[in-house]
Design a protein around this motif. Sequence first.
Motif, PDB file in Angstrom:
ATOM      1  N   LEU A  66       0.715  -1.101  -0.030  1.00 41.68           N
ATOM      2  CA  LEU A  66       0.403  -0.038  -0.102  1.00 41.68           C
ATOM      3  C   LEU A  66       1.306   1.618   0.079  1.00 41.68           C
ATOM      4  N   ARG A  67       2.017   1.239   0.776  1.00 42.66           N
ATOM      5  CA  ARG A  67       2.403   2.383   0.714  1.00 42.66           C
ATOM      6  C   ARG A  67       3.144   2.576  -0.461  1.00 42.66           C
ATOM      7  N   LEU A  68       4.512   1.601  -1.199  1.00 42.68           N
ATOM      8  CA  LEU A  68       4.310   1.928  -2.927  1.00 42.68           C
ATOM      9  C   LEU A  68       3.383   2.092  -4.035  1.00 42.68           C
ATOM     10  N   LEU A  69       2.044   1.636  -3.429  1.00 45.15           N
ATOM     11  CA  LEU A  69       1.320   2.240  -4.498  1.00 45.15           C
ATOM     12  C   LEU A  69       0.541   3.569  -3.792  1.00 45.15           C
ATOM     13  N   LEU A  70       0.971   4.440  -2.723  1.00 47.16           N
ATOM     14  CA  LEU A  70       0.316   5.436  -2.601  1.00 47.16           C
ATOM     15  C   LEU A  70       1.340   6.330  -2.310  1.00 47.16           C
ATOM     16  N   PHE A  76       2.930  10.611  -9.677  1.00 42.40           N
ATOM     17  CA  PHE A  76       2.170  10.412 -10.591  1.00 42.40           C
ATOM     18  C   PHE A  76       1.085  11.670 -10.410  1.00 42.40           C
ATOM     19  N   TYR A  77       0.850  11.816  -9.265  1.00 40.12           N
ATOM     20  CA  TYR A  77      -0.114  13.418  -9.171  1.00 40.12           C
ATOM     21  C   TYR A  77       0.507  14.336  -9.035  1.00 40.12           C
TER      22      TYR A  77
END
Length: 185
Positions: A66-70, A76-77
């Motif tokens: 989850l941390r890697l995704l966030l 990205f954003y």
Amino acid sequence: MTQIWNAELWGIIGGIAGTLGLLALVQAWWHRREDNLRSDISSAPYRAKLIQRYDCDKADRDYISLRLLLDWADRFYGPSLSYQALNRCLSLAFVYPLVAAFFAWLVFNSGSPGGLELFRDIPVWHERLWRGAVLFATIVVTGLMITNVPKIHRGIAGLFNKNKDAPPQSHGFLAKAWLWGGETL
């Protein structure tokens, strides 16, 4: 006399060529990634860092994922409530319906979403495939050209600036026009 332009045959050839080109790009990317991975794994500090990073129980793995995704989403954003985040969201909102309509036409021959005809009705799937491959390649090349405009400009200007120091005997009209054209770019 045989007919050279057979749309069905060229559709199949175009689809095969587009697929082979895409596979060649993926293979080249994967080969480069594999070389980088081999060099990283061969170093002992990198292996120790990987073991330390991923040696955990199930709950920790979930939190790490989850941390890697966030972290990726933050990169990205950009910062929340910023112009960069708004720009990314608006770009995705613009591109998503176009990609969905293109995919629907390519796979299901549905060329008129909502009654608006975007693509011509082509019942043969391999003709849609090669036309889709050409359109996709055009979009990719255009995107690469847009993102690399400064490099392309420097390359073209470099071509003109190389010929700026012309030999002294070429002071004619065309040589002066060539120099002027190179300087204006």
